[in-house]
Enzyme design. Structure first.
Site, PDB file in Angstrom:
ATOM      1  N   HIS A   1       0.856  -1.191   0.000  1.00 32.42           N
ATOM      2  CA  HIS A   1       0.000   0.000   0.000  1.00 32.42           C
ATOM      3  C   HIS A   1       0.890   1.239   0.000  1.00 32.42           C
ATOM      4  O   HIS A   1       1.836   1.325   0.782  1.00 32.42           O
ATOM      5  CB  HIS A   1      -0.899  -0.008   1.243  1.00 32.42           C
ATOM      6  CG  HIS A   1      -1.726   1.233   1.407  1.00 32.42           C
ATOM      7  ND1 HIS A   1      -1.443   2.198   2.346  1.00 32.42           N
ATOM      8  CD2 HIS A   1      -2.832   1.657   0.745  1.00 32.42           C
ATOM      9  CE1 HIS A   1      -2.343   3.165   2.268  1.00 32.42           C
ATOM     10  NE2 HIS A   1      -3.190   2.863   1.301  1.00 32.42           N
TER      11      HIS A   1
ATOM     12  N   HIS B   1       1.788  11.035  -2.120  1.00 36.02           N
ATOM     13  CA  HIS B   1       0.528  10.835  -1.417  1.00 36.02           C
ATOM     14  C   HIS B   1      -0.197  12.168  -1.434  1.00 36.02           C
ATOM     15  O   HIS B   1       0.165  13.093  -0.708  1.00 36.02           O
ATOM     16  CB  HIS B   1       0.781  10.355   0.013  1.00 36.02           C
ATOM     17  CG  HIS B   1      -0.424   9.765   0.654  1.00 36.02           C
ATOM     18  ND1 HIS B   1      -0.569   9.622   2.015  1.00 36.02           N
ATOM     19  CD2 HIS B   1      -1.564   9.267   0.119  1.00 36.02           C
ATOM     20  CE1 HIS B   1      -1.722   9.070   2.287  1.00 36.02           C
ATOM     21  NE2 HIS B   1      -2.344   8.847   1.150  1.00 36.02           N
TER      22      HIS B   1
END
EC number: 3.1.4.11
Length: 597
Positions: A129, A174
């Site tokens: 992830h 991110h």
């Protein structure tokens, strides 16, 4: 393991010296009994006798004489440091050396042995992830290095979040956080260089796309130029069955997901905040080893700055409603081998199976719990053909992970983990994927592929009858004095080790036991046996943790491992231990005995 003794000393109050007898233990009783049984009281064991022992005690069928001779020769070469042997047999000490060798006598096999010819959806797949993050989810650096590390640890699914960098370039980061970006090209090159270093089975790249069609075209060109013939092209929206891992060896598959993959409504977000930390099993296994990424206080400093951005992101929802985020570049769309989307109509509709289409659905860890509770059979039926990816809840700012068992019990192939989130949850994930030679693909149990209408009938209740019973004996441990400084555990005395042993798996199977404490010794002998009845042995993991007892402080960590029960080899085995980050110690290991009844 020669039974030698020498005195060791520890300084006390700077001026006093405490002396302890440092004992190098000889073979434990189980080893001596086994040696006597197959040598019939003789002082030496021949290759033929070792062959018989391995065949009868190992539970793996016939062992060849050539293999037994190879082991004898290797033990004599290592232990006596000679290339030619005047004898070709083992003494008791030689035999003990063999049993305590993690490479000659491992607890699980290191070769791929499962059927790899089934469709890809029939396997659990080692999944990362936010694979580019070096630390926490809010403020850490993005880099290609964690991607390389994950692939070399066996991960087969890598995630990249693609964002515009100006008007003409693409970066990986991110989004809407304070993380530092990394160039997409570096990430792609890292994948190419490391994809098949450990396993030849396919690597899947999941792309979270926040790009315009112009930038999609650029990404398609970069991917094509980087991977070339390694790329696998496939229209999953027009097929009934996906190819197998064997057919896809050394191939790169591209998959996409919506820029916001959440199906949750606002009430789910509130539940997420209230459940923070609920999934910990510290009450049973003791406190989690110290955080190696970021402390919560460190993260609190940046959380407030990010919350406004994330709140805005949640309110905007999926970019699917924004035409600029659609897959409009045909060159880019052609790359997509596994399509992902956000079906409209709620969770039940999302789990509906289309007989003419294969797709990937992503759910958060909390939404999976809701899905299993409300539509358990639908979840399992969906995963028999399609791909289900589970990702960590949004409040795991410190890159922690969740217990993966609920996902595996439901047939979810991709349990996405933060590979930098060291701790017990990640140890379980690494334990599962030690199976099947560590290739990153583990065949799902047959009961998860049952096509009957009541596909969830297998789910064990509290009164489920055990299918199999595993007996585990923790005999002894060794190697700490080679891997740690003499004063690492205690400044004034040798360590006081004990072992926690238990099962992670179906709720009815989960348990933890522990040995007594062995005081003031670097080579503790416990000789403690435990019995574990298992209702779902196919998904059970044997958890092992060694700790050093401290009266006034938190116990010290002394090593850990997790082993898939279905892969454990019977007999006395050398079990290597790993540090908090999952790196194997050079010398530290346990001698354990396994038996299935």
């Amino acid at each position: 393991m020669e039974g030698k003794k020498e005195m060791g000393s520890y300084k006390f109050c700077l001026i006093f010296t405490r002396k302890f007898r440092m004992t190098e233990s000889g073979p434990v009783e189980d080893v001596r009994d086994l040696f006597e049984k197959y040598t019939e009281g003789d002082a030496h064991m021949s290759p033929e006798q070792l062959q018989k022992l391995m065949t009868e005690e190992g539970g793996e069928g016939e062992t060849s004489l050539e293999e037994a001779e190879r082991i004898v020769d290797e033990v004599l070469r290592r232990k006596h440091h000679i290339a030619k042997f005047t004898r070709r047999n083992l003494t008791l000490d030689d035999f003990n050396y063999y049993l305590f060798s993690t490479d000659l006598n491992p607890p699980i096999a290191d070769q791929v042995h499962q059927n790899m010819d089934a469709p890809l959806s029939h396997y659990f797949i080692f999944t990362g992830h936010n694979s580019y993050l070096t630390g926490n989810q809010l403020s850490s650096n993005c880099s290609e290095l964690p991607i390389a590390d994950a692939l070399r640890r066996g991960v087969r699914v890598v995630e990249l979040d693609l964002w515009p960098r100006g008007t003409d370039d693409v970066c990986v980061k991110h989004g809407r956080t304070l993380t530092k970006e990394v160039k997409l090209g570096k990430c792609l090159e890292s994948i190419k260089a490391n994809a098949f270093a450990i396993s030849k089975y396919p690597v899947i790249i999941t792309l979270e796309d926040h790009l315009t069609p112009k930038l999609q075209f650029k990404v398609a060109k970069m991917i094509t130029q980087t991977f070339g013939d390694m790329l696998y092209y496939h229209d999953s929206q027009g097929c009934q069955e996906f190819p197998s891992p064997e057919e896809l060896k050394e191939k790169i598959l591209i998959s996409t997901k919506p820029p916001k993959e959440y199906l949750e409504a606002n009430d789910t977000k509130e539940k997420d905040n209230g459940e923070k930390g609920k999934d910990s099993d510290e009450d049973v296994w003791g406190k989690e080893p110290e955080d190696l990424i970021s402390t919560q206080s460190d993260l609190d400093k940046v959380t407030s700055s990010v919350n406004d951005l994330n709140q805005d992101d949640e309110e905007r929802g999926s970019c699917e409603s924004d035409t600029s985020c659609q897959l409009q570049a045909p060159e880019y769309k052609r790359l997509i081998a596994i399509h992902a989307g956000k079906p409209k109509g709620g969770l039940r509709m999302a789990l509906k199976v289309d007989p003419n289409k294969i797709r990937r659905l992503s759910l958060s860890e909390q939404l999976l719990e809701k899905a299993v509770a409300s539509y358990g059979a639908d979840v399992i039926r969906f995963t028999q053909k399609n791909f289900l990816r589970i990702y960590p809840k949004g409040t795991r700012f410190n890159s922690s992970n969740y217990k993966p068992q609920i996902g595996w019990m439901s047939g979810a192939q991709m349990i996405a983990f933060n590979m930098q989130g060291y701790g017990r949850a990640l140890w379980l994930m690494e334990g599962m994927f030690r199976a099947n030679g560590g290739c990153g693909y583990v065949k799902k149990p047959d009961f998860l592929m049952d096509a009957s209408p009541n596909g969830q009938d297998f789910y064990p209740k509290d009164n489920s009858s055990p299918k199999k019973t595993l007996k585990v004996k923790v005999c002894m441990g060794d190697g700490w004095l080679l891997d740690f400084k003499k004063t690492h555990f205690d400044s004034y005395s040798p360590p006081d080790f004990f072992v926690r042993v238990g099962i992670a798996g179906a709720p009815v199977d989960e348990v933890m036991e522990k040995t007594k404490i062995e005081y003031d010794t670097w080579t503790p002998i416990w000789n403690k046996e435990f019995t574990f009845p298992l209702a779902v042995p196919e998904l059970a993991l044997l958890r092992v943790e060694v700790h050093e007892h401290d009266v006034n402080e938190k116990d010290d960590f002394g090593g850990q491992t997790c082993l898939p029960v279905s892969e454990i080899r019977q007999g006395i085995r050398a079990v290597p231990l790993f540090n908090r980050k999952g790196v194997k110690y050079s010398s530290t290991r346990l001698l354990m005995r396994f038996e299935f009844v």
